[in-house]
Design an enzyme around this catalytic site. Structure first.
Site, PDB file in Angstrom:
ATOM      1  N   HIS A  47       0.827  -1.309  -0.014  1.00  0.00           N
ATOM      2  CA  HIS A  47      -0.007  -0.018   0.080  1.00  0.00           C
ATOM      3  C   HIS A  47       0.913   1.147  -0.199  1.00  0.00           C
ATOM      4  CE1 HIS A  47      -3.690   2.532   0.743  1.00  0.00           C
ATOM      5  NE2 HIS A  47      -2.504   3.232   1.519  1.00  0.00           N
ATOM      6  N   HIS A  98      -2.232   3.631  -8.209  1.00  0.00           N
ATOM      7  CA  HIS A  98      -2.344   2.867  -9.592  1.00  0.00           C
ATOM      8  C   HIS A  98      -2.050   3.548 -10.555  1.00  0.00           C
ATOM      9  CE1 HIS A  98      -5.911   4.976  -8.133  1.00  0.00           C
ATOM     10  NE2 HIS A  98      -6.244   4.996  -9.484  1.00  0.00           N
ATOM     11  N   HIS A 100      -3.328   3.812 -14.624  1.00  0.00           N
ATOM     12  CA  HIS A 100      -4.244   3.412 -15.628  1.00  0.00           C
ATOM     13  C   HIS A 100      -3.636   3.195 -16.718  1.00  0.00           C
ATOM     14  CE1 HIS A 100      -8.076   5.380 -13.578  1.00  0.00           C
ATOM     15  NE2 HIS A 100      -6.773   5.930 -13.049  1.00  0.00           N
TER      16      HIS A 100
END
Ligand code: AMP
Ligand code: ZN
Length: 112
Positions: A47, A98, A100
């Site tokens: 994380h 993240h 994309h």
């Protein structure tokens, strides 16, 4: 694992996803609201909230880019767009970093 983090739950398998790629440090899964014929999210298993946060951990930052490369290579993708949203002000809604990865349609530049 961060409390109440959707993508930590996806990494752990506690929330379902359509996984399309994985390696030691990352997984990639289909975006639930795709914006292109190919639209996946590549996330580190560990994380970190956003690209600025993961940059403090160069090993994980490099592993995240290697995950993008690994997914693209697996798909035979040579042309794709990679986007990192950082902050709610530009539309970040999930605060687990993240990438994309988008492909399969024309993309303008600069982005709208
Ligand atoms: P961002 O706006 O950059 O934080 O991107 C978050 C992305 O996560 C959006 O494109 C959403 O469509 C996508 N998303 C949200 N929930 C899920 C989910 N359960 N599975 C896959 N993608 C999701
Ligand atoms: Zn997380």
């Amino acid at each position: 694992m961060a409390d109440d983090c959707l993508f930590c739950k996806i990494v752990a398998g506690d929330v379902p996803s359509t996984k399309v790629y994985e390696d030691e440090h990352t997984i990639a899964f289909q975006d639930i609201n795709p914006q292109a014929p190919t639209h996946v999210l590549v996330v580190p298993r560990e994380h970190h909230t956003d690209v600025a946060d993961v940059a403090r951990d160069p090993h994980t930052a490099a592993a995240l880019l290697a995950g993008v490369r690994g997914f693209a290579a697996q798909q035979g993708l040579t042309d794709f767009r990679t986007v990192f949203n950082t902050g709610a002000g530009v539309g970040q809604t999930v605060f687990h970093v993240h990438a994309h990865v988008l492909a399969g349609r024309p993309f303008g530049w600069p982005p709208g």
